[in-house]
Design a protein around this motif. Structure first.
Motif, short mmCIF file in Angstrom:
data_model
loop_
_atom_site.label_atom_id
_atom_site.label_comp_id
_atom_site.label_asym_id
_atom_site.label_seq_id
_atom_site.Cartn_x
_atom_site.Cartn_y
_atom_site.Cartn_z
N UNK A 8 0.86 -1.18 0.00
CA UNK A 8 0.00 0.00 0.00
C UNK A 8 0.89 1.23 0.00
N UNK A 9 0.43 2.25 -0.73
CA UNK A 9 1.19 3.49 -0.83
C UNK A 9 0.19 4.62 -1.07
N UNK A 10 0.20 5.61 -0.19
CA UNK A 10 -0.70 6.75 -0.39
C UNK A 10 0.04 8.01 -0.84
N UNK A 11 1.26 7.84 -1.32
CA UNK A 11 2.05 8.97 -1.78
C UNK A 11 3.01 9.49 -0.74
N UNK A 12 2.70 9.26 0.51
CA UNK A 12 3.58 9.72 1.60
C UNK A 12 4.10 8.54 2.41
N UNK A 13 3.23 7.58 2.69
CA UNK A 13 3.59 6.41 3.48
C UNK A 13 3.36 5.16 2.65
N UNK A 14 4.16 4.13 2.93
CA UNK A 14 3.97 2.88 2.21
C UNK A 14 4.41 1.72 3.09
N UNK A 15 3.90 0.54 2.77
CA UNK A 15 4.26 -0.65 3.50
C UNK A 15 3.95 -1.90 2.71
N UNK A 16 4.52 -3.00 3.15
CA UNK A 16 4.33 -4.30 2.51
C UNK A 16 4.18 -5.35 3.61
N UNK A 17 3.27 -6.29 3.39
CA UNK A 17 3.17 -7.43 4.28
C UNK A 17 2.78 -8.65 3.46
N UNK A 18 3.00 -9.82 4.01
CA UNK A 18 2.61 -11.07 3.36
C UNK A 18 1.80 -11.89 4.34
N UNK A 19 0.62 -12.31 3.90
CA UNK A 19 -0.29 -13.09 4.73
C UNK A 19 -0.81 -14.27 3.93
#
Length: 126
Positions: A8-19
């Motif tokens: 996910x990325x909103x232009x300022x913050x981003x992250x990745x996870x695996x489920x």
């Protein structure tokens, strides 16, 4: 059961996870999401275990009557240790989307659930 890699990325913050997820659960969410935002005020989807190894959640909600919607994305990754409970990566961010992007996202999610392969992209407003 198959693995989902979520970014996910909103232009300022981003992250990745695996489920890990099962097709039936994802397909059930897709069915409900087709009714949003016309038939439902809010809809949520989550997988993984909160405060466990990995977790992901999306909360869809309407913003006014303009066809603009918000999606609160929450993700976690990495097990905390007995020595440091806070040793966990957590992220919560909001995406702003137009409601006409939801059916496209639903089709991609359905394809992902059925084939257990591929990708689904929910485009936000910049």
């Amino acid at each position: 059961m198959f693995e989902l890699r979520i970014s996910a990325n909103n232009g300022r913050y981003s992250g990745i996870t695996e489920v890990y997820e099962v097709s039936d659960s994802l397909l059930e969410f897709v069915t409900g999401l087709y009714e949003f935002p016309e038939g439902k005020e809010k809809i949520s989807y989550s997988c993984g275990v909160k405060d466990g190894y990995a977790f992901f959640r999306m909360d869809f909600y309407r913003i006014g009557r303009s066809g603009i919607c918000g999606v609160l994305v929450t993700m976690e990754e990495s097990v905390s240790t007995e020595y440091r409970k806070e040793e966990k990566h957590k992220l919560s961010l909001e995406l702003i989307i137009e409601s006409h992007s939801i059916p496209i996202f639903c089709r991609e999610l359905k394809n992902l659930a059925v084939n257990q392969n591929g990708s689904a992209v929910l485009m936000g407003i910049k």
